[in-house]
Motif scaffolding. Sequence first.
Motif, mmCIF file in Angstrom:
data_model
loop_
_atom_site.group_PDB
_atom_site.id
_atom_site.type_symbol
_atom_site.label_atom_id
_atom_site.label_comp_id
_atom_site.label_asym_id
_atom_site.label_seq_id
_atom_site.Cartn_x
_atom_site.Cartn_y
_atom_site.Cartn_z
ATOM 1 N N GLY A 117 0.776 -1.226 0.000
ATOM 2 C CA GLY A 117 0.000 0.000 0.000
ATOM 3 C C GLY A 117 0.804 1.270 0.000
ATOM 4 O O GLY A 117 0.246 2.355 0.002
ATOM 5 N N ALA A 118 2.139 1.211 -0.001
ATOM 6 C CA ALA A 118 2.951 2.425 0.046
ATOM 7 C C ALA A 118 3.679 2.620 -1.273
ATOM 8 O O ALA A 118 4.208 1.667 -1.841
ATOM 9 N N PRO A 119 3.716 3.840 -1.791
ATOM 10 C CA PRO A 119 4.496 4.094 -3.008
ATOM 11 C C PRO A 119 5.972 3.951 -2.709
ATOM 12 O O PRO A 119 6.466 4.502 -1.741
ATOM 13 N N ARG A 120 6.665 3.205 -3.524
ATOM 14 C CA ARG A 120 8.077 2.937 -3.255
ATOM 15 C C ARG A 120 8.882 3.202 -4.505
ATOM 16 O O ARG A 120 8.463 2.850 -5.610
ATOM 17 N N LEU A 121 10.053 3.796 -4.318
ATOM 18 C CA LEU A 121 10.895 4.155 -5.452
ATOM 19 C C LEU A 121 12.172 3.338 -5.389
ATOM 20 O O LEU A 121 12.803 3.241 -4.350
ATOM 21 N N SER A 122 12.560 2.751 -6.486
ATOM 22 C CA SER A 122 13.783 1.969 -6.517
ATOM 23 C C SER A 122 14.445 2.129 -7.867
ATOM 24 O O SER A 122 13.913 1.713 -8.889
ATOM 25 N N GLY A 123 15.611 2.761 -7.881
ATOM 26 C CA GLY A 123 16.373 2.882 -9.106
ATOM 27 C C GLY A 123 15.804 3.838 -10.125
ATOM 28 O O GLY A 123 16.113 3.742 -11.300
ATOM 29 N N ASP A 220 24.673 21.389 10.933
ATOM 30 C CA ASP A 220 25.157 20.012 11.056
ATOM 31 C C ASP A 220 24.000 19.022 10.984
ATOM 32 O O ASP A 220 24.100 17.968 10.338
ATOM 33 N N PHE A 221 22.904 19.380 11.622
ATOM 34 C CA PHE A 221 21.728 18.514 11.617
ATOM 35 C C PHE A 221 21.134 18.402 10.215
ATOM 36 O O PHE A 221 20.875 17.300 9.720
ATOM 37 N N LEU A 222 20.923 19.542 9.563
ATOM 38 C CA LEU A 222 20.301 19.516 8.237
ATOM 39 C C LEU A 222 21.149 18.786 7.217
ATOM 40 O O LEU A 222 20.625 18.095 6.332
ATOM 41 N N PHE A 223 22.483 18.903 7.325
ATOM 42 C CA PHE A 223 23.344 18.251 6.353
ATOM 43 C C PHE A 223 23.464 16.751 6.612
ATOM 44 O O PHE A 223 24.097 16.028 5.841
ATOM 45 N N ARG A 224 22.849 16.283 7.686
ATOM 46 C CA ARG A 224 22.717 14.840 7.915
ATOM 47 C C ARG A 224 21.340 14.338 7.499
ATOM 48 O O ARG A 224 21.179 13.187 7.128
ATOM 49 N N VAL A 225 20.345 15.230 7.567
ATOM 50 C CA VAL A 225 18.987 14.863 7.177
ATOM 51 C C VAL A 225 18.825 14.929 5.652
ATOM 52 O O VAL A 225 18.168 14.080 5.047
ATOM 53 N N PHE A 226 19.426 15.956 5.029
ATOM 54 C CA PHE A 226 19.389 16.103 3.575
ATOM 55 C C PHE A 226 20.732 15.623 3.013
ATOM 56 O O PHE A 226 21.781 16.167 3.386
ATOM 57 N N VAL A 227 20.687 14.664 2.138
ATOM 58 C CA VAL A 227 21.918 14.098 1.574
ATOM 59 C C VAL A 227 21.798 14.040 0.054
ATOM 60 O O VAL A 227 20.702 14.122 -0.502
ATOM 61 N N GLU A 228 22.942 13.882 -0.573
ATOM 62 C CA GLU A 228 22.951 13.771 -2.037
ATOM 63 C C GLU A 228 22.526 12.381 -2.456
ATOM 64 O O GLU A 228 22.989 11.379 -1.893
ATOM 65 N N ASP A 229 21.638 12.303 -3.418
ATOM 66 C CA ASP A 229 21.196 11.021 -3.948
ATOM 67 C C ASP A 229 22.230 10.528 -4.941
ATOM 68 O O ASP A 229 22.579 11.227 -5.887
ATOM 69 N N LYS A 230 22.700 9.311 -4.753
ATOM 70 C CA LYS A 230 23.792 8.772 -5.569
ATOM 71 C C LYS A 230 23.313 7.997 -6.777
ATOM 72 O O LYS A 230 24.135 7.469 -7.534
ATOM 73 N N ILE A 231 22.007 7.912 -7.001
ATOM 74 C CA ILE A 231 21.541 7.103 -8.138
ATOM 75 C C ILE A 231 21.842 7.824 -9.451
ATOM 76 O O ILE A 231 21.999 9.030 -9.493
#
Length: 231
Positions: A117-123, A220-231
């Motif tokens: 039931g949850a939208p999921r993203l992969s690749g 410091d907190f935000l740069f741990r919560v928001f990260v670069e997507d490596k795909i």
Amino acid sequence: MGNLFCSQYPIHRRFDLKGSTFGRTTDKPESEIDPTVTLKDLDLNYIFRLRKSWYQEFCRQVDRDCDFLEQERIMDYSLLVGLHFRGISCADNLTPSSGRSSGTRTPTGSGNNFDDGAPRLSGVDVDHIVTDPNRWIHLGINMPARAESTVRRSSVSDTPQLIGEPTGELYDIFIFFGIIDILQDYDISKKLEHAYKSFQYDPTSISAVDPRLYSRRFRDFLFRVFVEDKI
């Protein structure tokens, strides 16, 4: 908040994030949490993956804003974050612990990214997500991104874990965010609040701290919560 979330997309989850832990949880039972409830740092159960160009712009903007607020001796501001889970309607209910839809969904084809039931993203290449051209996309507005669910480990220390461990469950979202509450300077009342609470709690865990420390902790907190997507 109304201005920031003014969009044709319904907001399924909203968070007010400061990077502190003391008092930073919602005092509502899970059954009462709905899309109108603003959750806090210790309720956050996602990290947000932005494509490279968006992530770099996000980091630059946060640095500029925090430098300005620190210079003006401003503290106690927040990053307000709203999430729209693609493929979920306003009527669906999301639990803050999992980000999954409690409504029943039946995939209509093998190409649908649904799991329980949850939208999921992969690749999926988010650089080529097809969006409605009539919906303006800007930093923090209608931005396509991915949310990865996290789980906090139990801790024996008095200070709770601020950010959980990634689980690998990825959700296709549109994200909205902006810094709010930027009028509180570090006046005598905030200094007294800091001194009083420091007798009882870890001084670094409370919200009322010197603007330089606040800015550093917030970034410091935000740069741990928001990260670069490596795909």
